[in-house]
Design an enzyme around this catalytic site. Structure first.
Site, PDB file in Angstrom:
ATOM      1  N   ASN A 217       0.824  -1.216   0.000  1.00  0.00           N
ATOM      2  CA  ASN A 217       0.000   0.000   0.000  1.00  0.00           C
ATOM      3  C   ASN A 217       0.855   1.262   0.000  1.00  0.00           C
ATOM      4  O   ASN A 217       0.528   2.249  -0.664  1.00  0.00           O
ATOM      5  CB  ASN A 217      -0.936   0.001   1.215  1.00  0.00           C
ATOM      6  CG  ASN A 217      -2.241  -0.694   0.895  1.00  0.00           C
ATOM      7  OD1 ASN A 217      -2.407  -1.241  -0.194  1.00  0.00           O
ATOM      8  ND2 ASN A 217      -3.170  -0.684   1.826  1.00  0.00           N
ATOM      9  N   CYS A 269      -7.669   2.980   3.463  1.00  0.00           N
ATOM     10  CA  CYS A 269      -6.421   2.212   3.558  1.00  0.00           C
ATOM     11  C   CYS A 269      -5.153   3.044   3.358  1.00  0.00           C
ATOM     12  O   CYS A 269      -4.329   3.125   4.268  1.00  0.00           O
ATOM     13  CB  CYS A 269      -6.452   1.059   2.550  1.00  0.00           C
ATOM     14  SG  CYS A 269      -7.691  -0.168   2.999  1.00  0.00           S
TER      15      CYS A 269
HETATM   16  N1  LIG Z   1     -11.703  -1.624   2.834  1.00  0.00           N
HETATM   17  C1  LIG Z   1     -10.735  -2.086   2.072  1.00  0.00           C
HETATM   18  O1  LIG Z   1     -10.698  -1.862   0.850  1.00  0.00           O
HETATM   19  C2  LIG Z   1      -9.634  -2.934   2.657  1.00  0.00           C
HETATM   20  C3  LIG Z   1      -8.778  -3.651   1.805  1.00  0.00           C
HETATM   21  C4  LIG Z   1      -7.775  -4.428   2.369  1.00  0.00           C
HETATM   22  C5  LIG Z   1      -7.609  -4.457   3.757  1.00  0.00           C
HETATM   23  N2  LIG Z   1      -8.438  -3.731   4.556  1.00  0.00           N
HETATM   24  C6  LIG Z   1      -8.261  -3.825   6.016  1.00  0.00           C
HETATM   25  O2  LIG Z   1      -9.275  -4.692   6.523  1.00  0.00           O
HETATM   26  C7  LIG Z   1      -9.707  -4.245   7.824  1.00  0.00           C
HETATM   27  C8  LIG Z   1     -11.210  -4.040   7.811  1.00  0.00           C
HETATM   28  O3  LIG Z   1     -11.507  -2.983   6.923  1.00  0.00           O
HETATM   29  P1  LIG Z   1     -13.010  -2.677   6.452  1.00  0.00           P
HETATM   30  O4  LIG Z   1     -12.919  -1.570   5.471  1.00  0.00           O
HETATM   31  O5  LIG Z   1     -13.674  -3.940   6.098  1.00  0.00           O
HETATM   32  O6  LIG Z   1     -13.618  -2.140   7.858  1.00  0.00           O
HETATM   33  P2  LIG Z   1     -15.115  -1.729   8.160  1.00  0.00           P
HETATM   34  O7  LIG Z   1     -15.033  -0.601   9.113  1.00  0.00           O
HETATM   35  O8  LIG Z   1     -15.881  -1.584   6.896  1.00  0.00           O
HETATM   36  O9  LIG Z   1     -15.726  -3.014   8.920  1.00  0.00           O
HETATM   37  C9  LIG Z   1     -15.348  -3.429  10.188  1.00  0.00           C
HETATM   38  C10 LIG Z   1     -16.528  -4.193  10.805  1.00  0.00           C
HETATM   39  O10 LIG Z   1     -16.093  -4.829  12.000  1.00  0.00           O
HETATM   40  C11 LIG Z   1     -17.159  -4.773  12.936  1.00  0.00           C
HETATM   41  N3  LIG Z   1     -16.630  -5.029  14.286  1.00  0.00           N
HETATM   42  C12 LIG Z   1     -15.904  -4.197  15.077  1.00  0.00           C
HETATM   43  N4  LIG Z   1     -15.599  -4.822  16.234  1.00  0.00           N
HETATM   44  C13 LIG Z   1     -16.111  -6.075  16.170  1.00  0.00           C
HETATM   45  C14 LIG Z   1     -16.124  -7.210  17.044  1.00  0.00           C
HETATM   46  N5  LIG Z   1     -15.524  -7.163  18.235  1.00  0.00           N
HETATM   47  N6  LIG Z   1     -16.762  -8.320  16.649  1.00  0.00           N
HETATM   48  C15 LIG Z   1     -17.378  -8.391  15.461  1.00  0.00           C
HETATM   49  N7  LIG Z   1     -17.398  -7.348  14.578  1.00  0.00           N
HETATM   50  C16 LIG Z   1     -16.775  -6.215  14.934  1.00  0.00           C
HETATM   51  C17 LIG Z   1     -17.744  -3.397  12.715  1.00  0.00           C
HETATM   52  O11 LIG Z   1     -19.046  -3.271  13.256  1.00  0.00           O
HETATM   53  C18 LIG Z   1     -17.712  -3.315  11.182  1.00  0.00           C
HETATM   54  O12 LIG Z   1     -18.903  -3.826  10.619  1.00  0.00           O
HETATM   55  C19 LIG Z   1      -8.880  -3.003   8.125  1.00  0.00           C
HETATM   56  O13 LIG Z   1      -7.746  -3.360   8.867  1.00  0.00           O
HETATM   57  C20 LIG Z   1      -8.451  -2.508   6.743  1.00  0.00           C
HETATM   58  O14 LIG Z   1      -7.251  -1.792   6.774  1.00  0.00           O
HETATM   59  C21 LIG Z   1      -9.451  -2.982   4.040  1.00  0.00           C
END
Ligand SMILES: NC(=O)c1ccc[n+]([C@@H]2O[C@H](COP(=O)([O-])OP(=O)(O)OC[C@H]3O[C@@H](n4cnc5c(N)ncnc54)[C@H](O)[C@@H]3O)[C@@H](O)[C@H]2O)c1
Length: 455
Positions: A217, A269
């Site tokens: 990234n 990200c």
């Molecule tokens: N969005 C992207 O394009 C992308 C791509 C690659 C990696 N990532 C990484 O993946 C991770 C998640 O990103 P995202 O965009 O999906 O996040 P997001 O904020 O869209 O989703 C996170 C989810 O986790 C839930 N959550 C929080 N605590 C919880 C718990 N204790 N138990 C169950 N659920 C819980 C939240 O309610 C939410 O629905 C991050 O570390 C991000 O850097 C994201």
């Protein structure tokens, strides 16, 4: 395989749906009751092309279900994928509170199940600073004691929002950091259907897998800041970044991916992952000076673009600037999402521009093909969000193009000109040809190219 996704955001939901689609038995857990309620009905809480159809199909097939119940989610899982958010805190450090909470909840269920349970692999799919996955292992081990069988692994995700299904189903590579061979074999089995195209699965140690994600990234963010720096030099010296791109990117060693000048990167990200590298550098005494510059160039890019808007209206930003220029003006924005084909507005450049313009006394009207609901919730009274791109432009003193959605690429320029009170376009994505805008009589400002200022 029996899999559990912790978190049903952009990553957890796509991962859960795609794994269920290859025949695995998947449970998705979240703490957000509204989300789970919608998902149970087969409704997709995020906009991601193709996701809802796959969601419905796999729920119907009985391979995919959603729960708020941690015991239900963790008890029978062979692999538990942690997919919760890892945002930056106000100092730019990675906030691990969701990771810690998830780890503690997993530990609670594992402890209650006792030593005779089948061993589980707890997989970090969230992007986390190097060392976090092993720290989570130690945290869980401390809570459950020595007899509970589990391993950890790191399996960073490389999907792009807007293309997530395709990226997940046909990854360029799968990266997995494991503690032992048995976990590695389980990952090979799980990902086998996704690498039939011959793309590799790289098994490695856990810290290296964590670092692959940041290095990837950060490199892509660097390319974006690099081309923006070149674009700014082009503006200063009368060169055209479009021509420079062509000349430069035809070199096979360079290529053209992620070398588009514009408003800089946004999203959930790149900004936070660049900051995480800076933070890891500061913590270890290895100053991440390149990452610092990448971040600084990116932040400045939005400011520079905003300065163009204010300057056009005879104002000035910064010390000695202030209200003049945009006061009382009506500014339309096409695009709020940080990029096309997603409703994700986290760290979107459009939000910065809208907030700044409103702060300088402008009335802001905005339209996005799919992010309007999120924008209304985020911006409140700062902007009026409308449901049609031409309605958005009606009566505006200028149009700002802030996301490169396809529908903005070939608008009816004469209609647009008729709707705007003055024909002024600030194109933060270089969507239009300078000559076309000149012919239509627009004042036209883009990035790294000559401005058009009709006499
Ligand atoms: N969005 C992207 O394009 C992308 C791509 C690659 C990696 N990532 C990484 O993946 C991770 C998640 O990103 P995202 O965009 O999906 O996040 P997001 O904020 O869209 O989703 C996170 C989810 O986790 C839930 N959550 C929080 N605590 C919880 C718990 N204790 N138990 C169950 N659920 C819980 C939240 O309610 C939410 O629905 C991050 O570390 C991000 O850097 C994201």
């Amino acid at each position: 395989m029996r899999l559990t996704m912790v978190g049903t955001g952009y990553v957890g939901l796509v991962t859960g749906v795609c794994f269920s689609n290859t025949g695995n038995d998947v449970i998705c857990l979240d703490v957000d009751a509204k989300k789970i309620e919608r998902l149970r009905k087969g409704e997709c809480p995020i906009y991601e092309p193709g996701l809802e159809e796959l969601l419905e199909r796999n729920i119907k097939a009985g391979r995919l279900r959603f729960t708020l119940d941690k015991k239900d989610a963790y008890t029978n899982a062979e692999m538990i994928f942690i997919c919760v958010g890892t945002p930056s805190d106000e100092r730019g450090h990675t906030d691990l509170k969701y990771i810690h909470a998830a780890a503690d909840e997993i530990a609670e269920v594992l402890k209650a199940l006792g030593p005779n349970q089948k061993p589980k692999v707890i997989v970090m799919k969230s992007t986390v600073p190097v060392g976090t996955t092993l720290m989570v292992r130690d945290r869980i081990r401390e809570k459950v004691g020595p007899a509970i069988p589990f391993k950890v692994a790191d399996n960073p995700e490389f999907l792009k929002e807007g293309d997530a299904i395709n990226d997940f189903n046909k990854p360029d590579r799968v990266v997995v950091g494991v503690e032992d061979e048995a976990s590695g074999a389980a990952f090979r089995e799980l990902y086998d259907p996704f690498v039939r195209n011959g793309h590799p699965i790289f098994l490695m140690d856990v810290p290296s897998a964590e670092m692959v994600k940041y290095a990837s990234n950060n490199f892509l963010a660097t390319k974006i800041s690099f081309i923006n720096e070149m674009a700014n030099l082009c503006e200063a010296y009368g060169a055209d970044i479009g021509r420079v791109r062509e000349g430069m990117c035809s070199d096979k060693r360079i290529g053209n991916a992620f070398l588009y000048p514009g408003l800089g990167y946004g999203g959930s990200c790149f900004p936070k992952d660049t900051l995480a590298c800076i933070m890891m550098g500061d913590k270890s005494g290895i100053e991440a000076s390149l990452s610092k510059s990448v971040h600084a160039v990116n932040q400045k890019q939005r400011e520079r673009f905003f300065d163009k808007i204010v300057a056009h209206f005879g104002g000035k930003t910064g010390i000695g600037g202030g209200a003049a220029g945009l006061q009382g003006k009506r500014i339309a924005f096409w695009g709020i999402a940080f990029k096309p084909r997603t409703d994700d507005i986290r760290e979107a450049p459009a939000l910065t521009l809208i907030r700044k313009a409103a702060g300088y006394g402008a009335t802001c009207i905005a339209f996005d093909p799919v992010a309007n609901a999120n924008a209304r919730a985020e911006l409140g009274p700062t902007a009026t969000i409308v449901d049609d791109m031409y309605e958005c432009a009606k009566g505006a003193d200028a149009l700002v193009v802030s996301t490169d959605w396809d529908e903005f690429k070939s608008p009816d320029f004469e209609r647009l000109k008729g709707l705007l009170t003055s024909p002024v376009v600030f194109d933060g994505r270089n969507l239009y040809r300078v000559a076309t805008m000149r012919e239509h009589g627009f004042a036209y400002y883009s990035v790294g190219r000559a401005a058009v200022r009709p006499a």
